[in-house]
Design an enzyme around this catalytic site. Structure first.
Site, PDB file in Angstrom:
ATOM      1  N   ASP A 227       7.088 -10.227  -0.206  1.00 55.59           N
ATOM      2  CA  ASP A 227       6.406 -10.087   1.080  1.00 55.59           C
ATOM      3  C   ASP A 227       5.419 -11.242   1.204  1.00 55.59           C
ATOM      4  O   ASP A 227       4.897 -11.741   0.193  1.00 55.59           O
ATOM      5  CB  ASP A 227       5.669  -8.742   1.143  1.00 55.59           C
ATOM      6  CG  ASP A 227       6.642  -7.577   1.320  1.00 55.59           C
ATOM      7  OD1 ASP A 227       7.832  -7.840   1.582  1.00 55.59           O
ATOM      8  OD2 ASP A 227       6.207  -6.417   1.189  1.00 55.59           O
TER       9      ASP A 227
ATOM     10  N   ASP B 255       2.445 -11.269   2.300  1.00 54.75           N
ATOM     11  CA  ASP B 255       1.017 -10.941   2.162  1.00 54.75           C
ATOM     12  C   ASP B 255       0.626 -10.488   0.762  1.00 54.75           C
ATOM     13  O   ASP B 255      -0.459  -9.946   0.573  1.00 54.75           O
ATOM     14  CB  ASP B 255       0.636  -9.866   3.195  1.00 54.75           C
ATOM     15  CG  ASP B 255       1.578  -8.666   3.158  1.00 54.75           C
ATOM     16  OD1 ASP B 255       2.419  -8.607   2.239  1.00 54.75           O
ATOM     17  OD2 ASP B 255       1.479  -7.808   4.054  1.00 54.75           O
TER      18      ASP B 255
ATOM     19  N   TRP C  72       9.828  -0.427   9.626  1.00 51.57           N
ATOM     20  CA  TRP C  72       9.172  -0.363   8.328  1.00 51.57           C
ATOM     21  C   TRP C  72       9.695   0.785   7.460  1.00 51.57           C
ATOM     22  O   TRP C  72       9.862   1.904   7.929  1.00 51.57           O
ATOM     23  CB  TRP C  72       7.658  -0.191   8.529  1.00 51.57           C
ATOM     24  CG  TRP C  72       6.910  -0.160   7.229  1.00 51.57           C
ATOM     25  CD1 TRP C  72       6.403  -1.210   6.538  1.00 51.57           C
ATOM     26  CD2 TRP C  72       6.607   1.011   6.470  1.00 51.57           C
ATOM     27  NE1 TRP C  72       5.811  -0.788   5.377  1.00 51.57           N
ATOM     28  CE2 TRP C  72       5.923   0.576   5.309  1.00 51.57           C
ATOM     29  CE3 TRP C  72       6.870   2.377   6.628  1.00 51.57           C
ATOM     30  CZ2 TRP C  72       5.472   1.452   4.320  1.00 51.57           C
ATOM     31  CZ3 TRP C  72       6.434   3.262   5.647  1.00 51.57           C
ATOM     32  CH2 TRP C  72       5.730   2.793   4.512  1.00 51.57           C
TER      33      TRP C  72
ATOM     34  N   GLU D   8      13.921   0.588   2.918  1.00 53.11           N
ATOM     35  CA  GLU D   8      14.919  -0.356   2.395  1.00 53.11           C
ATOM     36  C   GLU D   8      14.718  -0.633   0.902  1.00 53.11           C
ATOM     37  O   GLU D   8      15.674  -0.779   0.149  1.00 53.11           O
ATOM     38  CB  GLU D   8      14.915  -1.661   3.213  1.00 53.11           C
ATOM     39  CG  GLU D   8      13.889  -2.721   2.866  1.00 53.11           C
ATOM     40  CD  GLU D   8      12.442  -2.304   3.090  1.00 53.11           C
ATOM     41  OE1 GLU D   8      12.204  -1.361   3.856  1.00 53.11           O
ATOM     42  OE2 GLU D   8      11.561  -2.930   2.492  1.00 53.11           O
ATOM     43  N   ASP D   9      13.441  -0.670   0.464  1.00 48.24           N
ATOM     44  CA  ASP D   9      13.183  -0.925  -0.959  1.00 48.24           C
ATOM     45  C   ASP D   9      13.615   0.265  -1.829  1.00 48.24           C
ATOM     46  O   ASP D   9      14.104   0.089  -2.944  1.00 48.24           O
ATOM     47  CB  ASP D   9      11.703  -1.292  -1.199  1.00 48.24           C
ATOM     48  CG  ASP D   9      10.743  -0.367  -0.477  1.00 48.24           C
ATOM     49  OD1 ASP D   9      11.200   0.553   0.229  1.00 48.24           O
ATOM     50  OD2 ASP D   9       9.523  -0.556  -0.622  1.00 48.24           O
TER      51      ASP D   9
ATOM     52  N   MET E 161      -3.124  -7.500  -1.632  1.00 45.50           N
ATOM     53  CA  MET E 161      -2.409  -7.584  -0.364  1.00 45.50           C
ATOM     54  C   MET E 161      -3.390  -7.995   0.732  1.00 45.50           C
ATOM     55  O   MET E 161      -4.509  -7.470   0.759  1.00 45.50           O
ATOM     56  CB  MET E 161      -1.797  -6.235  -0.026  1.00 45.50           C
ATOM     57  CG  MET E 161      -0.680  -6.348   0.987  1.00 45.50           C
ATOM     58  SD  MET E 161      -0.116  -4.748   1.538  1.00 45.50           S
ATOM     59  CE  MET E 161      -1.100  -4.595   3.018  1.00 45.50           C
TER      60      MET E 161
ATOM     61  N   HIS F  22      -4.050  -6.223   7.040  1.00 42.95           N
ATOM     62  CA  HIS F  22      -3.631  -6.561   8.406  1.00 42.95           C
ATOM     63  C   HIS F  22      -3.261  -5.295   9.154  1.00 42.95           C
ATOM     64  O   HIS F  22      -2.993  -4.252   8.537  1.00 42.95           O
ATOM     65  CB  HIS F  22      -2.427  -7.512   8.377  1.00 42.95           C
ATOM     66  CG  HIS F  22      -1.236  -6.939   7.660  1.00 42.95           C
ATOM     67  ND1 HIS F  22      -0.241  -6.242   8.297  1.00 42.95           N
ATOM     68  CD2 HIS F  22      -0.904  -6.948   6.344  1.00 42.95           C
ATOM     69  CE1 HIS F  22       0.658  -5.862   7.412  1.00 42.95           C
ATOM     70  NE2 HIS F  22       0.287  -6.264   6.219  1.00 42.95           N
TER      71      HIS F  22
ATOM     72  N   ARG G  73      -0.739  -3.078  11.650  1.00 43.63           N
ATOM     73  CA  ARG G  73       0.730  -2.987  11.659  1.00 43.63           C
ATOM     74  C   ARG G  73       1.327  -3.915  12.718  1.00 43.63           C
ATOM     75  O   ARG G  73       0.813  -4.014  13.832  1.00 43.63           O
ATOM     76  CB  ARG G  73       1.143  -1.544  11.932  1.00 43.63           C
ATOM     77  CG  ARG G  73       2.620  -1.328  11.639  1.00 43.63           C
ATOM     78  CD  ARG G  73       3.008   0.127  11.714  1.00 43.63           C
ATOM     79  NE  ARG G  73       2.547   0.921  10.570  1.00 43.63           N
ATOM     80  CZ  ARG G  73       3.092   0.865   9.354  1.00 43.63           C
ATOM     81  NH1 ARG G  73       4.080   0.040   9.103  1.00 43.63           N
ATOM     82  NH2 ARG G  73       2.630   1.627   8.391  1.00 43.63           N
TER      83      ARG G  73
END
Ligand code: BGC
Length: 326
Positions: A218, A220, A280, A283-284, A310, A313, A315
């Site tokens: 990712d 971030d 979101w 998937e992981d 991280m 931020h 969404r």
């Protein structure tokens, strides 16, 4: 009195003639050397063409010196000696480089990671002079143990990407990796699809180089310890194991999100990642299941070494939690 004036004039004329003769001889000698001189003196060049790209590394820089007599020489094949005089290098056998050590000796361990000061790409370029265009690097004093493509799924996160470059390039270089960065940007305003972008990155990276390891990160997430090496192991590896966001521990045992590393074989064994997770989440977890179904286990660094931060931020639009993710 008159006689002595005449004598002086005669002496002056003779001196002038001698001087003119000396100048003539000097001119002829200079002309002779100028016309017959070998083209290997730096003073004799007319044009130096340098690959001016700011990312060009010493090892990839090409420079051509063109001499007055029309010959050309590659700067890489010339040796510099004291006083900037160049002479032809004796054609030497290319040095056989040894493999880099299993654990790089350049590592520093825990690092401070902060996002208060803004960073920019000029700083990144300046701090990483050995980077080659395209975000590529490989050590020049040893052969890297792995060729690593780092794939970053991306959309509208320029500020995060700058921090990622700022922190990660020096770390990856200390880790002595032969690496390339692939930022895979989703076009348009449609719903985000992280896993599909990662699949795209895998395919695109392999078109460019024979990578044997893929790190999916990712944009971030920044590691806080450079001993957390961004490379693959005999089992799929989860790298972001203790994130500040989760109180520096795994949110659950099967968690495989954030940053993970898989070899080409491991990736192919699970037929890549799912393409049908829009928005979101989930998937992981699907990737984790795929790995387990194919008989693989997740390897991880210790919680200490696997610490990471991280960038906070809000969404992203069009990346709302996918209601179908479970
Ligand atoms: C989601 C994952 C996510 C994890 C941590 C899970 O509920 O399915 O995609 O990585 O939470 O936020």
């Amino acid at each position: 009195m008159q006689e002595s004036v005449l004598l002086n004039v005669g002496f002056f004329t003779k001196s002038c003639v001698v001087l003119v003769c000396l100048c003539g001889v000097h001119l002829i000698v200079a002309l002779f050397f100028y016309l017959t001189e070998s083209p290997t003196k730096l003073t004799n060049y007319r044009k130096i063409q340098l690959d001016s790209d700011i990312f060009a590394s010493k090892t990839h820089r090409t420079a051509v010196i063109q001499y007055d007599n029309g010959t050309e020489a590659d700067v890489n094949k010339l040796m510099y000696s004291k006083g900037s005089v160049i002479k032809d290098a004796v054609e030497e056998e290319p040095a056989v480089l040894e493999s880099c050590p299993e654990t790089s000796t350049l590592l520093v361990g825990p690092m401070r990671v902060e996002f208060s000061e803004p960073v920019n790409l000029d700083m990144v370029r300046k701090d990483n002079p050995q980077l080659v265009k395209g975000g590529r690097y490989k050590p020049n004093d040893c052969v890297a143990l792995q060729k690593v493509a780092i794939i970053i799924p991306f959309r509208n996160r320029d500020e995060h990407l700058k921090y990622w470059f700022h922190y990660l390039h020096p770390i990856l270089q200390r880790q002595q990796l032969d690496y390339g960065i692939y930022v895979i940007q989703q076009d348009g305003e449609g719903t985000f699809n992280r896993a599909k972008l990662l699949n795209v990155g895998y395919v695109e990276a392999l078109k460019e180089y024979d990578y044997d390891c893929f790190v999916f990160s990712d944009v971030d997430i920044i590691p806080m310890d450079d001993r957390n090496t961004y490379k693959c192991s005999s089992q799929p590896r989860h790298l972001s194991v203790s994130m500040d966001k989760f109180g520096f521990r795994l949110p659950y045992k099967q968690y495989f999100g954030g940053v993970s590393a898989m070899s080409k074989e491991q990736f192919q064994k699970i037929n890549g990642f799912p393409n049908n997770y829009w928005g979101w989440g989930g998937e992981d977890d699907d990737i984790f299941n795929r790995l387990v179904f194919r008989g693989m286990k997740i390897s991880r660094p210790s919680g200490d070494i696997g610490k990471c931060r991280m960038i906070r931020h809000s969404r992203d639009k069009k990346n709302e939690p996918n209601p179908q993710r479970l």
